[in-house]
Write an enzyme that holds these catalytic residues in place. Structure first.
Site, PDB file in Angstrom:
ATOM      1  N   ASN A 221       0.849  -1.193   0.000  1.00 35.93           N
ATOM      2  CA  ASN A 221       0.000   0.000   0.000  1.00 35.93           C
ATOM      3  C   ASN A 221       0.882   1.239   0.000  1.00 35.93           C
ATOM      4  OD1 ASN A 221      -2.919   1.035   0.397  1.00 35.93           O
ATOM      5  ND2 ASN A 221      -1.679   2.265   1.797  1.00 35.93           N
ATOM      6  N   ARG A 226       1.228  12.732   6.524  1.00 38.55           N
ATOM      7  CA  ARG A 226       2.291  13.636   6.970  1.00 38.55           C
ATOM      8  C   ARG A 226       3.112  13.004   8.090  1.00 38.55           C
ATOM      9  NH1 ARG A 226      -2.103  16.657  10.063  1.00 38.55           N
ATOM     10  NH2 ARG A 226      -1.690  16.049  12.205  1.00 38.55           N
ATOM     11  N   GLU A 285      -1.332   0.663  -5.048  1.00 37.16           N
ATOM     12  CA  GLU A 285      -1.367   1.948  -5.751  1.00 37.16           C
ATOM     13  C   GLU A 285      -0.337   2.003  -6.875  1.00 37.16           C
ATOM     14  OE1 GLU A 285      -1.845   1.742  -2.455  1.00 37.16           O
ATOM     15  OE2 GLU A 285      -3.635   2.938  -2.060  1.00 37.16           O
ATOM     16  N   ASP A 334      -4.073  22.306   9.252  1.00 34.48           N
ATOM     17  CA  ASP A 334      -4.459  21.238   8.323  1.00 34.48           C
ATOM     18  C   ASP A 334      -5.212  21.754   7.096  1.00 34.48           C
ATOM     19  OD1 ASP A 334      -4.651  18.481   7.572  1.00 34.48           O
ATOM     20  OD2 ASP A 334      -4.615  17.997   9.715  1.00 34.48           O
TER      21      ASP A 334
HETATM   22  C1  LIG Z   1      -1.100  16.652   0.872  1.00 34.60           C
HETATM   23  C2  LIG Z   1      -1.872  15.548   1.517  1.00 34.60           C
HETATM   24  C3  LIG Z   1      -1.668  15.243   2.849  1.00 34.60           C
HETATM   25  C4  LIG Z   1      -2.360  14.210   3.472  1.00 34.60           C
HETATM   26  N1  LIG Z   1      -2.107  13.925   4.772  1.00 34.60           N
HETATM   27  C5  LIG Z   1      -2.703  12.865   5.357  1.00 34.60           C
HETATM   28  C6  LIG Z   1      -2.370  12.486   6.684  1.00 34.60           C
HETATM   29  O1  LIG Z   1      -1.563  13.118   7.354  1.00 34.60           O
HETATM   30  N2  LIG Z   1      -2.991  11.394   7.199  1.00 34.60           N
HETATM   31  C7  LIG Z   1      -3.889  10.645   6.499  1.00 34.60           C
HETATM   32  O2  LIG Z   1      -4.373   9.647   7.001  1.00 34.60           O
HETATM   33  N3  LIG Z   1      -4.256  10.997   5.237  1.00 34.60           N
HETATM   34  C8  LIG Z   1      -3.668  12.088   4.649  1.00 34.60           C
HETATM   35  N4  LIG Z   1      -3.990  12.431   3.367  1.00 34.60           N
HETATM   36  C9  LIG Z   1      -5.040  11.688   2.665  1.00 34.60           C
HETATM   37  C10 LIG Z   1      -4.564  10.332   2.193  1.00 34.60           C
HETATM   38  O3  LIG Z   1      -3.343  10.434   1.530  1.00 34.60           O
HETATM   39  C11 LIG Z   1      -5.594   9.708   1.252  1.00 34.60           C
HETATM   40  O4  LIG Z   1      -6.808   9.590   1.941  1.00 34.60           O
HETATM   41  C12 LIG Z   1      -5.165   8.359   0.705  1.00 34.60           C
HETATM   42  O5  LIG Z   1      -6.191   7.847  -0.113  1.00 34.60           O
HETATM   43  C13 LIG Z   1      -4.848   7.370   1.787  1.00 34.60           C
HETATM   44  O6  LIG Z   1      -4.382   6.188   1.179  1.00 34.60           O
HETATM   45  P1  LIG Z   1      -4.723   4.765   1.768  1.00 34.60           P
HETATM   46  O7  LIG Z   1      -6.215   4.613   1.662  1.00 34.60           O
HETATM   47  O8  LIG Z   1      -3.982   3.815   0.894  1.00 34.60           O
HETATM   48  O9  LIG Z   1      -4.261   4.763   3.176  1.00 34.60           O
HETATM   49  C14 LIG Z   1      -3.311  13.476   2.740  1.00 34.60           C
HETATM   50  C15 LIG Z   1      -3.548  13.791   1.405  1.00 34.60           C
HETATM   51  C16 LIG Z   1      -2.840  14.819   0.784  1.00 34.60           C
HETATM   52  C17 LIG Z   1      -3.101  15.128  -0.652  1.00 34.60           C
HETATM   53 MN   LIG Z   2      -4.582   2.147  -0.336  1.00 36.55          MN
END
Ligand SMILES: Cc1cc2nc3c(=O)[nH]c(=O)nc-3n(C[C@H](O)[C@H](O)[C@H](O)COP(=O)(O)O)c2cc1C
Ligand SMILES: [Mn+2]
Length: 535
Positions: A221, A226, A285, A334
């Protein structure tokens, strides 16, 4: 701490040497016929996917942005402590370019921000001029809904096989490992991590591709979460409980196992984007990135953990997380436009750091919308719409407005054919992946342009009897929703702004929209010059 050199490097030509704008893959799709689901009933139309181009790495993208007039190099010395963030905020709000800060106080690496900060740059990152090109490509790929013939069905299966073809490829070496730092040399303080807002709890890596594995299936994954720099070798891992990284961590922690993690900074823009994309759990991904790029993502094995990272990354952090260790992370200004308060999160321990000889440090600054992350969210809105139509066939269009920061509002248009269908669609969305967190869902009829917020609000005002046409449900809400009385648990509202049927509690006749008749429209069109009115 590394010393600053006066002239940080410009990106070098690609090692593959396929011309100054090396296209790692160029492909023109044959003209193909699709029947767009959202225009069911309309004649078939021919869709010719535009020529697509993938970037090999971040520096190639930087160069393309610069050539397109979409990037500004900043030679003046700037601080990673608030100054870069404020510049990024101003430029972002003014619709300005990507910024490459070449002279950051105390650091050798240039800092790139706002690279995805417009619809054009976001599209460029995915190799197209307009993101709708990719939306159509995916619609074509997933056109399984109403295969009109056996041939259509076969074609679909073939196309999905095509999708799987883009699994990442393991290579023996990669530029991200040109420099290897272990032991004392290995320090997060080498990175120009940004402090973005005055009340932030410290400095944060804001654009990391965090790679984990499901310990049971081994599936990879990549998510963007952050990371707060705690000290030279540890950082907070801010994955929300609803995201796949947290899920993989829980599987490790429940089994009492230490979890290996690899973090990539930089890489080609599609690879960075996919870390933000809400793919279903246990979908790698990196396959999606390969599909978007029309070329495999090349991965190299890490040196101290059993993980792989994109070979073309700028910087790689290898490390692990202990199952029970937690540390206060935050506060952090945020993307909701509010500070998220400090809370306990797992701790990433650095075991090895590798990077290119001349790495670019990629970052983003989030805050009150719109900012860079909003354009990434808009790309997701477009790319995932065809996927949603597979499960919600009446879905016509969707607007996740930037001011709603992707979990507060969804404006949805549907082809309605039976009573309470709007409610059915709301519940379907509340059951689908990260859309489950949507606080307000507004459903309108197919003829409403959901991208026009004034039109949506006009229909809400006109078509809704608040008592009859709203539904409030309770369920999981976004971790960042500070209005929820309990973290992650709250209520959500659906507003049905479609035309009502008698079975929906509306025995009265529904009035027609005010519209001019065709004959008069045509008459006025023909005589327009005679009136002497300029519009
Ligand atoms: C710039 C940016 C910062 C992000 N920061 C966080 C974060 O700190 N924690 C989090 O859980 N998701 C964060 N996200 C959202 C996740 O990256 C997003 O929901 C993603 O689909 C999560 O992937 P996953 O489902 O494979 O875990 C952020 C997205 C962006 C674009
Ligand atoms: Mn995922």
């Amino acid at each position: 701490m590394p010393t600053r050199t006066p002239a940080p490097p410009s990106p070098k030509p690609s090692p593959r040497g396929r011309g100054s704008f090396c296209r790692s893959f160029t492909r023109i799709y044959r003209a193909v016929t699709i029947s767009p689901v959202h225009e069911a009933g309309s004649p078939k139309r021919v869709y010719e996917a535009e020529e697509t181009m993938a970037y090999r790495n971040l520096r190639e993208f930087v160069r393309a942005l610069e050539t397109a007039g979409e990037l500004r190099r900043v030679a003046a010395e700037v601080s990673a402590d608030l100054e870069i963030a404020h510049i990024a905020d101003k430029v972002s709000k003014a619709g300005g370019p990507a910024l490459l800060f070449e002279n950051v106080t105390g650091f050798r690496m240039p800092v790139l921000v706002n690279a995805f900060g417009s619809m054009r740059r976001m599209a460029m990152g995915l190799g197209v001029e307009d993101i709708r090109g990719k939306e159509q490509e995916i619609a074509l790929l997933l056109n399984v809904e109403f295969p009109e013939s056996f041939r259509d069905a076969i074609r679909t299966v073939w196309q999905i096989a095509e999708f799987r073809k883009f699994a990442p490829r393991i290579v023996q070496s990669g530029p991200c490992q040109e420099i290897v730092l272990r032991g004392n040399e290995c320090s997060l303080y080498r990175l120009p991590a940004l402090k973005c807002w005055p009340q932030d709890g410290g400095k944060f890596l804001t654009l990391p591709i965090v790679i984990t594995k499901n310990p049971e299936t081994g599936t990879r994954n990549a998510g963007m979460y952050r990371m707060q720099v705690f000290d030279e070798t540890s950082a907070g891992m801010h994955w929300h409980v609803h995201h796949d990284g947290a899920r993989n961590f829980k599987l490790h922690a429940d089994a009492g196992k230490r979890m290996e993690v690899a973090v990539a900074l930089g890489g080609d823009p599609a690879t960075i984007y996919v870390a933000t994309a809400p793919l279903p759990p246990d979908m790698d991904e990196m396959i999606f990135a390969g599909f978007l790029r029309h070329d495999h993502v090349e991965m190299v094995k890490c040196l101290t953990v059993d993980m792989e990272v994109p070979a073309e990354s700028e910087i790689v952090l290898e490390g692990y997380i202990e199952p029970t260790e937690r540390r206060k992370e935050g506060p952090f200004g945020d993307h909701t436009g509010y500070y998220s308060s400090a809370d306990d999160y797992p701790v990433f321990h650095l075991t090895c750091m590798t990077h290119r000889r001349d790495p670019i440090y990629p970052a983003t600054v989030v805050g009150k919308p719109p900012m860079e992350d909003c354009y990434m969210g808009k790309a997701t809105e477009r790319l995932f719409l065809p996927l949603l139509r597979l499960m919600i066939p009446e879905l016509v269009n969707m607007n996740l407005p930037m001011f709603g920061v992707f979990h507060n509002f969804a404006f949805i248009s549907i082809k309605k054919s039976y009573p309470f269908q709007a409610r059915k669609v709301m519940h379907a969305l509340w059951g689908l992946g990260q859309l489950m967190l949507t606080k307000f869902i507004v459903v309108v009829d197919a003829d409403v342009n959901v991208q026009d917020v004034d039109e949506v609000m006009w229909r809400v005002g006109a078509n809704v009897d608040p008592k009859r046409d709203t539904v409030i449900v309770e369920g999981p809400v976004d971790v960042l929703d500070h209005a929820a009385p309990v973290p992650c648990v709250g209520s959500k509202m659906g507003i049905d702004a479609t035309r009502k049927l008698s079975e929906e509690g509306h025995p009265r006749a529904w009035p027609d929209d005010v519209r001019m008749d065709d004959a008069t429209i045509e008459l006025v069109r023909k005589r327009w010059k005679e009136y002497g009115i300029e519009l």
